[in-house]
Design an enzyme around this catalytic site. Structure first.
Site, short mmCIF file in Angstrom:
data_model
loop_
_atom_site.label_atom_id
_atom_site.label_comp_id
_atom_site.label_asym_id
_atom_site.label_seq_id
_atom_site.Cartn_x
_atom_site.Cartn_y
_atom_site.Cartn_z
CD GLU A 107 4.27 -0.78 -1.91
OE1 GLU A 107 3.78 -1.51 -1.34
OE2 GLU A 107 4.51 0.21 -1.46
CD GLU A 140 1.85 2.72 -3.36
OE1 GLU A 140 2.46 2.32 -3.41
OE2 GLU A 140 1.32 4.38 -3.21
CD GLU A 193 13.79 -10.54 3.08
OE1 GLU A 193 14.02 -11.26 2.70
OE2 GLU A 193 13.10 -9.61 3.90
N GLY A 237 0.72 -0.90 -0.12
CA GLY A 237 0.19 -0.01 0.28
C GLY A 237 1.05 1.50 0.13
N PRO A 290 -7.12 5.58 11.84
CG PRO A 290 -7.51 6.98 13.66
CD PRO A 290 -7.45 5.83 12.99
#
Ligand SMILES: [Zn+2]
Length: 172
Positions: free
Chosen positions: A92, A88, A142, A72, A107
């Site tokens: 990633e 993302e 990783e 993320g 939050p």
């Protein structure tokens, strides 16, 4: 550090009477400029494979380098949260998201450049094609598939991610 301590001068006129306006803003007593710090939106994904294993990554960067994380990142300006999840995840993990379902939000405080950035993290359950294609980018040192039954929230460095993992375990 909280922005009210870190931002000592007005960013418009450089005056040193840059004072607290209310809980989340500062105001310049010379030129009248007001700065609000609202939360930045961020997204994180729960991706399972067919063996009920969750995709996690090990953080390659500060903050919390070396701890586990979910794929993320921050939502860009003018981007939807759903677009951010897909972008993302691709960046990633190299995976393509086919379906995504919003789960919940939490939050968080993300310390960066000595500034405590408030975020609102939006969590999604995602389905991806070709899960064997998962490979890490430079953001994630990783990638691992961890059986859901073996998840340990204490291994996750970011507080909101740790809470989300705890919540996820309790609901599945
Ligand atoms: Zn000013």
């Amino acid at each position: 550090m909280h922005f009210k301590q870190l931002f000592r001068y007005c960013p418009v006129c450089s005056h040193n009477r840059f004072v607290e306006n209310d809980e989340k803003s500062k105001r310049c007593e010379k030129c009248g400029f007001v700065f609000y710090q609202n939360p930045s939106a961020a997204v994180a994904a729960f991706i399972l494979n067919d063996n009920n294993e969750l995709l996690v990554c090990r953080r390659a960067r500060q903050p919390f380098i070396g701890t586990l994380d979910l794929p993320g990142g921050f939502v860009d300006a003018s981007e939807t949260a759903e677009q951010a999840v897909k972008r993302e995840i691709k960046e990633e993990t190299n995976l393509d998201v086919t379906t995504l379902n919003y789960l919940f939000s939490l939050p968080n405080i993300y310390p960066y450049s000595n500034l405590d950035i408030p975020t609102l993290d939006l969590f999604y359950a995602c389905k991806c094609t070709d899960k064997e294609k998962a490979r890490p980018s430079d953001d994630a040192a990783e990638l691992y598939w961890i059986p859901v039954s073996e998840l340990n929230p204490a291994q996750f460095g970011l507080q909101s991610i740790r809470k989300a993992i705890t919540h996820y375990i309790s609901t599945c």
